[in-house]
Design an enzyme around this catalytic site. Sequence first.
Site, PDB file in Angstrom:
ATOM      1  N   CYS A  85       0.837  -1.202   0.000  1.00  0.00           N
ATOM      2  CA  CYS A  85       0.000   0.000   0.000  1.00  0.00           C
ATOM      3  C   CYS A  85       0.876   1.259   0.000  1.00  0.00           C
ATOM      4  O   CYS A  85       1.517   1.551  -1.000  1.00  0.00           O
ATOM      5  CB  CYS A  85      -0.968  -0.042   1.185  1.00  0.00           C
ATOM      6  SG  CYS A  85      -2.292   1.161   1.081  1.00  0.00           S
ATOM      7  N   HIS A 195      -3.514  -5.660   1.422  1.00  0.00           N
ATOM      8  CA  HIS A 195      -2.745  -5.776   2.669  1.00  0.00           C
ATOM      9  C   HIS A 195      -2.576  -7.225   3.109  1.00  0.00           C
ATOM     10  O   HIS A 195      -3.379  -7.725   3.912  1.00  0.00           O
ATOM     11  CB  HIS A 195      -3.430  -4.977   3.767  1.00  0.00           C
ATOM     12  CG  HIS A 195      -3.235  -3.508   3.616  1.00  0.00           C
ATOM     13  ND1 HIS A 195      -2.298  -2.804   4.334  1.00  0.00           N
ATOM     14  CD2 HIS A 195      -3.829  -2.621   2.786  1.00  0.00           C
ATOM     15  CE1 HIS A 195      -2.341  -1.527   3.973  1.00  0.00           C
ATOM     16  NE2 HIS A 195      -3.260  -1.390   3.037  1.00  0.00           N
ATOM     17  N   GLU A 197      -0.612  -8.418   5.214  1.00  0.00           N
ATOM     18  CA  GLU A 197      -0.378  -8.558   6.669  1.00  0.00           C
ATOM     19  C   GLU A 197      -1.683  -8.616   7.454  1.00  0.00           C
ATOM     20  O   GLU A 197      -1.666  -9.000   8.623  1.00  0.00           O
ATOM     21  CB  GLU A 197       0.518  -7.410   7.169  1.00  0.00           C
ATOM     22  CG  GLU A 197      -0.157  -6.063   7.386  1.00  0.00           C
ATOM     23  CD  GLU A 197      -0.441  -5.299   6.106  1.00  0.00           C
ATOM     24  OE1 GLU A 197      -0.391  -5.897   5.007  1.00  0.00           O
ATOM     25  OE2 GLU A 197      -0.740  -4.084   6.192  1.00  0.00           O
TER      26      GLU A 197
END
Lengths: 229, 783
Positions: A85, A195, A197
């Site tokens: 991002c 994302h 994560e």
Amino acid sequence: MRVGVITFPGSLDDHDALAAATRGGAEGVGLWHGDTDLSGVDAVVLPGGFSYGDYLRTGAIAQHAPIMAAVRAFAADGGPVLGICNGFQILCEAGLLPGALLRNSGLRFVSRPVFVTVERRDTPFTRGFDHPGPWSVPLKSGEGCYHADPATLDRLEAEDRVVFRYLPGDNPNGSARNIAGVSNEAGNVVGLMPHPEHAVDDDLAGGDDFLAMFAGLASDVPEHESLSR
Amino acid sequence: MTQTPVTTFPADETLTDERARELGHELGLRRDEYDQVVEALGRVPTVSELGMYSVMWSEHCSYKSSKVHLRRLEATSPRILAGPGENAGVVDVGDGLAVAFKVESHNHPSFVEPYQGAATGVGGILRDIFTMGARPIAVMDSLRFGDPTVDGLGPRSRAFQRAIVDGVVRGVGGYGNCVGVPNIGGETVFDDRYATNPLVNVLAIGVMPVERLQLATAEQVGDVAILLGSSTGRDGIGGASVLASQEFDEGLEDKRPNVQVGDPFREKSLIECCLELYDRDLLAGIQDMGAAGIACSTAELASAASMGMDVDLDAVHLREPSMASWEILCSESQERMLALAHPDGVDEVLAVAARWDVPASVIGEVVAGDRLRLHRRGELVADLPARSLADEGPTYDRPRERPAWQDGYGIVVAEDLPIPGLADDGDLAGFVAKFLASPSLAAADWVHGQYDSWVRGGTVLGPGQGDAGVVRLPGSARGIACALDGNGRWCELDPAEGTRRVVAEAFRNVACVGATPIASTNCLNFGNPERPEIMWQLATSIEALGEATRTLGIPVTGGNVSLYNESRVGGSDDPRDTHIWPTPVIGVLGVIDDAAMAVGQAFVQEGDVVFLLGDETRPGLAGSALQAYLDLPLGGRLAPVDLDLEARLAVVLGEAARAGLLHSAHDISDGGLVAALADSAVLGDIGVQIVPTERKDPAQLLFSESPSRVLVTTPSDSVRELARLCADAEVPLADVGTVGGTTIDVQGLLTLSLEDVRDAHLRGVPTAVDPSLVTTATGEVVT
């Protein structure tokens, strides 16, 4: 395997990226924007967030942070670098990845799970995926519309450097050719807007489809050199 | 006891009594309040002092109209580590962790300047949380707007209403996304009563190790006051007194400079800076600067410690050097904190601030005595007892009177409604699909699809996924759940029963996800307290709030009162038209031992059995969404909620969740059974077949909002265990159907295709509010 995560002023997902690296089996190491070395880590993550508030063009200020000289040298040496991002935006501003991220075509912040396909599974960040997907991953960005001139896009596709794509018909932000993530020529630097994560724990809302990214990174199979072609 | 006041002040600070009284009036001080200032000081106030008193004694800062009633909310519980009066309530959640939470309004600023008003609302409540020592881990927003499907004149026009919705949603998202705190839910309501006075209530939750709790009790003489954060500018001067403590009139544009401007990037740095200062144990006290800025924070810190403070305004880092003393004192520039540190620790505090690029200035010192003394250009500009400013403002027991209009509500026939398609064998399915697309009932994906709900890696149930948001606590399997609910129509109809119902609903929502409700907070949005009718609503609601929260064991840990929610902008002068529905918004916090066991709203599996837990369906169309949708006058009587049953229901839901018996749980509330079924079916992308077991009026079966009812689904092999839990707790349960198929079917009454419902559900809000979509007269969307 030691995975460094850089905290810039305004980084938000640094904590999550460290946790994901740990969950994948690596050791997470916090790195500071003002430092000039990478503490000997084996891979570097530039996390999501709003570095310097993104009040200027996204990533435009962070790419001048002292630590970025070390990141450039590390990347040139074949070290694995992942931009998520805002980290992707910084890598584009830094010239480590081609193209730019523009405002979403809908002109609104988009936060929802998206499906992406893994188009290339021989980078340090995708070797953990056992099939191309589609895989579910949260997306949350206001400036996630991937843009490059047609010649660059053609070259990226010809060189197999589109690493992630949104599903046709479900492009959340108007990205060119449904591109969600790209790599550099050598394949060791990868950036993506969604994302990963936030998708490493099945007990959480984001699921765990992208645990494979961090598990694959932590499994120290190939040396950096083997990636260059 | 007070020291002899200094009598010489700079010429530009000195006022005659007459001029001071006049200026005080302009700043919102009543004549008798001005007299009280003179009495506290023993002389005529200076310009700076007058500015400080006018802001600190405003309704917004002093709670002068509500204080006498709020005392009824006092409650004790061994879990409560910090209660009402602190910046935020703090409760012990076990495992050595404490959770701070609070809800606050930013209503008026959000009407004047929707983006910044909403954005700074988020910023302000976050500072309340990290002032307590907690790291913010979630926000929720409760939003009330006008009805964007109705086109009126001026501010009531559809374009104007859409601009407010758009600006507020962008503001909440813009700040929350950039500061890195996930949004885990809330509510979005559209009702014409909020057209010229939208409600923007934001709740924030933070977590900390118990020992990091920051209470302002450690100060000593000689401690140094350090201003951390943004420079002080002219933005937001008088926000508390001008915006938050008066009704609206024409001339909105003139008030725009009173709205503060948010800088979420600075707030993020400030959060990290403060958390590091706490971890290093460098602070003796800390206070955020919101309303009334430096005046408020210095007075509150000094007053809490029963000490004085000397402050040098020349040391404050300013945006504009030409600012007058009173402007510096009353500025509401955002993203600022006032910290107290031992003199030996000051250099380290400044070093931590520098590391996070947070500007910091040493501006004062804690002194013996009780005086707050402020200096500018070497001269004293204010010298007053700190306590008089912070704690000794006026309080009023304002006259209350039950409004005559209440009588009218009772005689409305509410429970026997002509449902299109039911009475005349028409298209009931078509009617229900349209009803489900009404913006207050439709899915709020358009709203929370603009909010980051993932950051900091703890979100188990985000917006719209469960009856409450659920976040797993860092380093723990344990989670917290939170629900935020209001219902202005119920509370207008009956402030006591409406408030009890709202409390019960927020409590029930927390129970539905499998959490144990432990504490509550509230934001009381009401009209002008100087009207006896409004004061009656407020007092009645507070009394019911106290009673219900005590009965349910969710003590009030703090909250916020927002009064003067009235507007004559573009409307009439009749109090019934100008004031908003009385809208207490209740936040309930719960704990769930294993966050991974949290139960969502979505139907999960074909063949699961659907049970209705709790009360039977009772007459529940008074004040309902259906009544509003059909444009019928508000009226009827609210069936009383059985709080003991609610408590038992919560026990069953908690035990069933812990035992892993439930695949979904969703209470029946706004819009009745059809709305609850639609939520769960659309979210799970699977249909449901309902076989009503009760012989009831079909309109009540489908649309009643009577309380204490929860729809749960369970795999067939868990049915026996669930039935046993219900029997043990004396909670009725009824087998009402099966999950599966591609329709929502209520036998003998209604068959809706899941696809039609999904379409209605997902398009309802964007069709009504997205300014980038053009809607034709027939409701078609042209993109």
